[in-house]
Design an enzyme around this catalytic site. Structure first.
Site, PDB file in Angstrom:
ATOM      1  CD  GLU A 259      -2.711  -0.787   2.728  1.00 15.72           C
ATOM      2  OE1 GLU A 259      -2.839   0.368   3.197  1.00 15.72           O
ATOM      3  OE2 GLU A 259      -3.147  -1.794   3.299  1.00 15.72           O
ATOM      4  CD  GLU A 313     -12.424   1.833   0.619  1.00 14.66           C
ATOM      5  OE1 GLU A 313     -12.859   0.928   1.365  1.00 14.66           O
ATOM      6  OE2 GLU A 313     -11.206   1.976   0.353  1.00 14.66           O
ATOM      7  CE  LYS A 316     -10.359   3.333   5.100  1.00 11.91           C
ATOM      8  NZ  LYS A 316      -8.958   3.314   4.630  1.00 11.91           N
ATOM      9  CD  GLU A 322      -7.511   6.980   7.329  1.00 10.11           C
ATOM     10  OE1 GLU A 322      -7.819   5.927   6.738  1.00 10.11           O
ATOM     11  OE2 GLU A 322      -6.345   7.254   7.661  1.00 10.11           O
TER      12      GLU A 322
END
Length: 449
Positions: A259, A313, A316, A322
């Site tokens: 990542e 997203e 999250k 984030e």
């Protein structure tokens, strides 16, 4: 020393000016959102519209695994941390492979099985103590099943490092070296699988290090012990991992990047979280992955690399950043372009250099031929994540009429372009925007410039 620095400089120029697009890159496909498209659509989008050739998921979702069948996209799957103690048993590991891998493989091109995620950082004692035994059991199980192309690994946060600056001083946390990381690296050497790490310059960011974190021009950090000069945090972190491995005698083990990424939006005060910064960081990471230029201590080495993440997203937890790491919005419109679309877009991965100032004014407007659907996506994003004040195009506002998607998009795209700075990439909008010197203002609707 001078020659090393010069060679690194020439290599950097090669990356930035001779690679015009990113040929392939991996991406993390997270699903913490209530507005995400179904896996079948995601798989087909990646196959037909992008050059992404590797995808990593954070679970064993059978719908996702099945969706990537016959796409020729390599899929990496992740076993939940809580299952690790059970899978240290060989019989259980073989049963797990039979139930979770055999039904899908090889139609789905499973590349890696990750035994948990950041276990040394987040796991309890049972998970940590059984991590390497579970990796060995699963490696044995996939080989027994005849799936010898599948590699078994796990990914680590860089909390495993005791230090990283300069890289020559780096080492693993003392308590983990002997009992966990040495046997793990021995396993990787024997199984020819990579040691996977998550190097995020973003999480170590501070204002004084902004250019260093973002691959922008800076004097660099000179490591006296090796004679290497580091001009970006990403190379520094990877070399810190390499030095730590080498100190334990495992400099020959391959490294993979599980990542890394940068958010395109954040909460008030998180001024480092912009579309421009996210694009520039990820564009440089992707180019490095594809070019094989390596790092100062690992020249010419390629790293399997997975950007974080595929989508923004919305479920999250935590701060806005984030939820803003995605390359794409849930409707598949690009947050920004790093050259991974099969059909060329404006910007197409080219270096986002500032526009040379002119004596005239400039505005950002929709391109001729841009669809209403794409322009509506621009409006939706700019009025939420982009931070644009869209009140002027609402009912009663000076730019509400004509009440068309194209007219509203023109005002909003220009407002974003003016607020973020006059660079071409701030008028990209996934290839739907263009800079003009003709003032689009009309009546009471005044476009800033």
């Amino acid at each position: 020393m001078a020659m090393d620095t010069f060679s690194l400089f020439i290599s950097t120029l090669f990356i930035f000016f001779h690679i015009t697009a990113v040929a392939s890159i991996g991406v993390n496909y997270g699903t913490m959102g209530n507005n995400l498209p179904p896996p079948s659509q995601v798989a087909q989008f990646l196959k037909t519209q992008t050059t992404i050739n590797r995808v990593k998921i954070f679970d064993m979702n059978p719908d996702i695994i099945r969706a990537f069948a016959n796409t020729n996209i390599s899929l990496s799957v992740t076993i939940p941390n809580g299952l690790i103690p059970q899978l240290a048993d060989l019989a259980t590991a073989r049963s797990w492979v039979g139930a979770n891998i055999r039904p899908f493989y090889p139609q789905t091109k499973i590349e890696y099985i990750l035994v948990g995620s950041e276990v040394l950082h987040w796991g309890d004692a049972a998970m940590v103590n059984n991590l390497v035994p579970a990796m060995r059991s699963l490696h044995h199980a996939v080989n027994k099943a005849g799936f010898t192309a599948i590699k078994v690994t796990t990914q680590h946060s860089l909390g495993i490092l005791n230090s990283s600056r300069p890289p020559s001083s780096a080492s693993f946390q003392f308590g983990w070296q002997q009992y966990f990381l040495t046997p793990m690296l021995e396993y990787h050497r024997q199984s020819k699988s990579p040691f996977m790490v998550n190097p995020y310059p973003y999480f170590a960011w501070n204002p004084s290090d902004n250019n260093f974190a973002l691959f922008r021009p800076n004097p660099g950090l000179f490591d006296r012990a090796t004679g290497k000069n580091y001009t970006n945090a990403y190379d520094l972190l990877l070399d810190a991992v390499f030095v730590s491995m080498k100190k334990l005698g495992f400099g020959d083990v391959q490294i993979a990047v599980g990542e890394t990424g940068w958010p395109s939006a954040g909460d008030p005060g998180q001024w480092q979280c912009t579309v421009a910064n996210a694009r520039w960081h990820n564009l440089n990471v992707a180019r490095k992955a594809e070019s094989g230029v390596g790092t100062p201590l690992m020249p010419g080495r390629k790293f399997d690399t997975f950007l974080f993440s595929l989508f923004n997203e919305n479920l999250k937890p935590g701060a806005m950043d984030e939820r803003s790491f995605g390359l794409f919005r849930p409707d598949f419109s690009a947050v920004y372009d790093i050259g991974i679309m099969r059909q060329a877009q404006a910007g197409g991965g080219a270096t986002p250099t500032p526009v040379t100032p002119t004596s005239g004014k400039q505005w950002c407007v929709p391109k001729k031929g841009a669809t209403d659907a794409s322009l509506q996506s621009n409006i939706n994003w700019a009025c939420t994540s982009g931070g644009v004040d869209c009140s002027a195009v609402k009912a009663g506002g000076p730019c509400f009429n004509p009440n068309t998607t194209r007219s509203h998009a023109a005002y909003i795209m220009n407002a974003y372009y003016q607020a973020k700075g006059h660079q071409d990439f701030n008028c990209d909008f996934s290839g739907t925007g263009v800079v003009t010197t003709s003032d689009p203002s009309y009546g009471a609707c005044k476009y800033t410039a």
